[in-house]
Motif scaffolding. Sequence first.
Motif, PDB file in Angstrom:
ATOM      1  N   PHE A 191      -4.574  84.309  -8.546  1.00  0.00           N
ATOM      2  CA  PHE A 191      -3.576  84.815  -7.606  1.00  0.00           C
ATOM      3  C   PHE A 191      -4.057  86.193  -7.141  1.00  0.00           C
ATOM      4  N   ALA A 245       3.903  85.298  -9.598  1.00  0.00           N
ATOM      5  CA  ALA A 245       2.831  84.419 -10.055  1.00  0.00           C
ATOM      6  C   ALA A 245       3.309  83.499 -11.174  1.00  0.00           C
ATOM      7  N   TRP A 285      -4.533  80.266 -15.034  1.00  0.00           N
ATOM      8  CA  TRP A 285      -4.374  81.172 -13.897  1.00  0.00           C
ATOM      9  C   TRP A 285      -4.342  82.616 -14.365  1.00  0.00           C
ATOM     10  N   ILE A 330      -4.167  86.991 -12.391  1.00  0.00           N
ATOM     11  CA  ILE A 330      -4.027  87.801 -11.184  1.00  0.00           C
ATOM     12  C   ILE A 330      -5.281  88.639 -10.980  1.00  0.00           C
TER      13      ILE A 330
END
Length: 369
Positions: free
Chosen positions: A171, A214, A228, A230
């Motif tokens: 992200f 997120a 995932w 950031i």
Amino acid sequence: MTDAILVLSYGGPRGPEDVLPFMRNATRGRGIPDERLVEVSGHYQMFGGVSPINERNGELMDALGAVLRERGIDLPIVIGNRNWTPYVADTLRDLAASGARDLLVLATAAYASYSGCRQYREDLAGALAETGLSFGLTKIGPFAETDGFVAANTDAVRAAVAELPDARVLFVTHSIPTAMDAASGPGPRSAEPGSRMAAPGEANTYSAQHRRVAERVAAAAGLADDAWEIAYCSRSGAPHIPWLEPDVNDRMAELAAEGVRSVVTVPFGFVNDHMEVVYDLDTQARETAAEHDLAYVRAATVGVHPAFVGMLADAVEAALGRGEGGFDPAADPARSLLGGLRTCTATCCGSGRPGGPALPAACGAPETP
């Protein structure tokens, strides 16, 4: 009675001859020589000197206008930019000449920070001072944590991951100085009873908001917790000043070294395909992926996704006192980070620079979260 919707945005060059003057505007007050500006603005020339932000903003305004007309609201939607034509002051002059006196204001920035919210208020205050005009103003607050923004990003993640099912998802948002992040948010107002601007004692609202968004998008898209993270793009400024990290390109190189073979980037910090998306992610990050033999997909921005545009239309209806809205802090205080706060304070979303000015009084317009 609201007469028009004023969209506030960053602006961008429309041709090669615009690039250097635009860069001077964007870096005003920093003392950067033209030679350096020409060097760092080369990515604009890669796209013919044209920033995509102008066309994308036009598409968003058209989409919002269409949804509002379907709901029986027919208001002019105009744009005023910070760094290129049409400038905010010129747009205000045009609005005044048309007889407009009360405006609903929407900034094309989803998250709370100095550059994403407060600086737009300062732009507006400066334009009012320059023109000597007076308007009734209602500003829609940062909207990153609304259901519509989250839903649009979720659909984008699902579509991208469908192309690369085993990819690590990054992200990505615009980096800012860590001092600006620390100063982001409501300031002392956060401790007031009933305020949902931020939880009491919460700092770093900009990065905290991104983390919450997120987390919601990842959960809705069915991503595992370890699938995932950031990352940040578009760092600028002096090297000795710390900014939010990791840089997306640095992190992609690290992931490749760790054995990751595919990456999806999600530009969830941007509302549409700004230069930071088409250059930083579609060009630079794609080149980094190729260099490290990573399969690569960039997810879509929210753009004119129906859920996103519908959320903005809901906000307009709520500001006009119409419809069910969805921004009622009494009914759903967690719906928006800014729920319950109707005006900006003199200390909210500081720049992080010591001795910065208090928020101009002209920017203390009602806030509609």
